[in-house]
Design a protein around this motif. Structure first.
Motif, mmCIF file in Angstrom:
data_model
loop_
_atom_site.group_PDB
_atom_site.id
_atom_site.type_symbol
_atom_site.label_atom_id
_atom_site.label_comp_id
_atom_site.label_asym_id
_atom_site.label_seq_id
_atom_site.Cartn_x
_atom_site.Cartn_y
_atom_site.Cartn_z
ATOM 1 N N ARG A 75 -2.813 9.774 -11.052
ATOM 2 C CA ARG A 75 -4.118 9.142 -10.881
ATOM 3 C C ARG A 75 -5.092 10.128 -11.696
ATOM 4 O O ARG A 75 -5.786 9.836 -12.296
ATOM 5 N N GLN A 76 -4.764 11.530 -11.450
ATOM 6 C CA GLN A 76 -5.698 12.509 -12.066
ATOM 7 C C GLN A 76 -5.537 12.541 -13.443
ATOM 8 O O GLN A 76 -6.577 12.448 -14.077
ATOM 9 N N ARG A 82 -8.923 8.624 -19.082
ATOM 10 C CA ARG A 82 -9.928 7.536 -19.261
ATOM 11 C C ARG A 82 -11.379 8.123 -19.418
ATOM 12 O O ARG A 82 -11.970 7.710 -20.341
ATOM 13 N N GLN A 83 -11.580 9.417 -19.054
ATOM 14 C CA GLN A 83 -12.878 10.272 -19.214
ATOM 15 C C GLN A 83 -12.867 10.483 -20.666
ATOM 16 O O GLN A 83 -13.765 10.295 -21.375
ATOM 17 N N ALA A 84 -11.710 11.043 -21.006
ATOM 18 C CA ALA A 84 -11.604 11.342 -22.466
ATOM 19 C C ALA A 84 -12.027 10.226 -23.597
ATOM 20 O O ALA A 84 -12.794 10.483 -24.375
ATOM 21 N N LYS A 88 -15.211 9.936 -26.158
ATOM 22 C CA LYS A 88 -14.636 9.538 -27.550
ATOM 23 C C LYS A 88 -15.783 8.170 -27.845
ATOM 24 O O LYS A 88 -16.134 8.255 -28.995
ATOM 25 N N LEU A 89 -15.507 7.177 -27.036
ATOM 26 C CA LEU A 89 -16.171 6.058 -27.404
ATOM 27 C C LEU A 89 -17.804 6.224 -27.178
ATOM 28 O O LEU A 89 -18.522 5.654 -28.386
ATOM 29 N N GLN A 90 -18.286 6.949 -26.277
ATOM 30 C CA GLN A 90 -19.781 7.227 -26.349
ATOM 31 C C GLN A 90 -20.125 8.017 -27.719
ATOM 32 O O GLN A 90 -21.303 7.956 -27.998
#
Length: 203
Positions: A75-76, A82-84, A88-90
């Protein structure tokens, strides 16, 4: 004789009974260690079973902990991925937004420059037309007795009339030169600043 035989049988029976009692006592003595051994064996078996049961429970608990740690780690890792991806999308969105804003700003500046240049060209043409018209009018005399004043040119010019026309032409040329210089120094100045005063009417 019969009494002797009866006594003998009684003695033999007593001896036999004593022997039987000894055998039974010996058997009891022999059976006691066997029972104790059986109980001890049962206790050993019970202890071994409890030990194996404890090992199984420990294995189950350890397996559950390992599974929990594995799932938690997974999960971590998913959260980090997901954060990465979101980062990248941001970043891509920010770059695209900046590029769009830069492009819009560049287009706006280009349109403003073109519009300003077109306005300057239009003002320059108007100024040139006004100056050309003033230079043409400078070659005529102006009446003082009519309203509005009229432009005229006698067939034969008197000396003072010729001097008046020369002065008007000189003033028109000077006004054109000053207006051009003012336009170069202040390209965005209104057209009214470029207009020069009309020459004084001649007598």
């Amino acid at each position: 004789m019969s009494d002797s035989n009866g006594l003998k049988r009684t003695i033999d029976q007593v001896v036999e009974d004593e022997h039987s009692d000894q055998v039974n006592d010996q058997q009891v003595v022999e059976d006691k260690p066997k029972e104790q051994t059986r109980l001890e064996n049962n206790n050993d078996i019970s202890k071994q079973q409890q030990k194996r049961r404890g090992q199984r429970l420990f294995g189950v608990v350890l397996g559950t902990l390992n599974k929990f740690n594995s799932e938690n780690t997974q999960r971590q890792e998913q959260a980090r991925n997901r954060q990465a991806i979101e980062a990248k999308l941001q970043k891509r969105l920010d770059e695209e937004k900046s590029a769009i804003q830069a492009s819009l700003l560049k287009d706006q500046e280009e349109r403003s420059r073109i519009k300003q240049q077109q306005q300057q060209d239009l003002d320059q043409k108007r100024i040139q037309m006004v100056h050309l018209h003033q230079q043409r009018l400078a070659c005529y005399l102006t009446t003082t007795s009519t309203s509005p004043p009229l432009k005229y040119l006698p067939k034969v010019l008197l000396p003072h009339q010729k001097q008046c026309i020369d002065d008007q032409i000189s003033q028109a040329a000077k006004a054109t030169t000053e207006s051009v210089a003012q336009t170069l120094n202040h390209p965005s100045s209104p057209l009214s600043r470029h207009n020069s005063k009309s020459p004084e009417p001649a007598d």
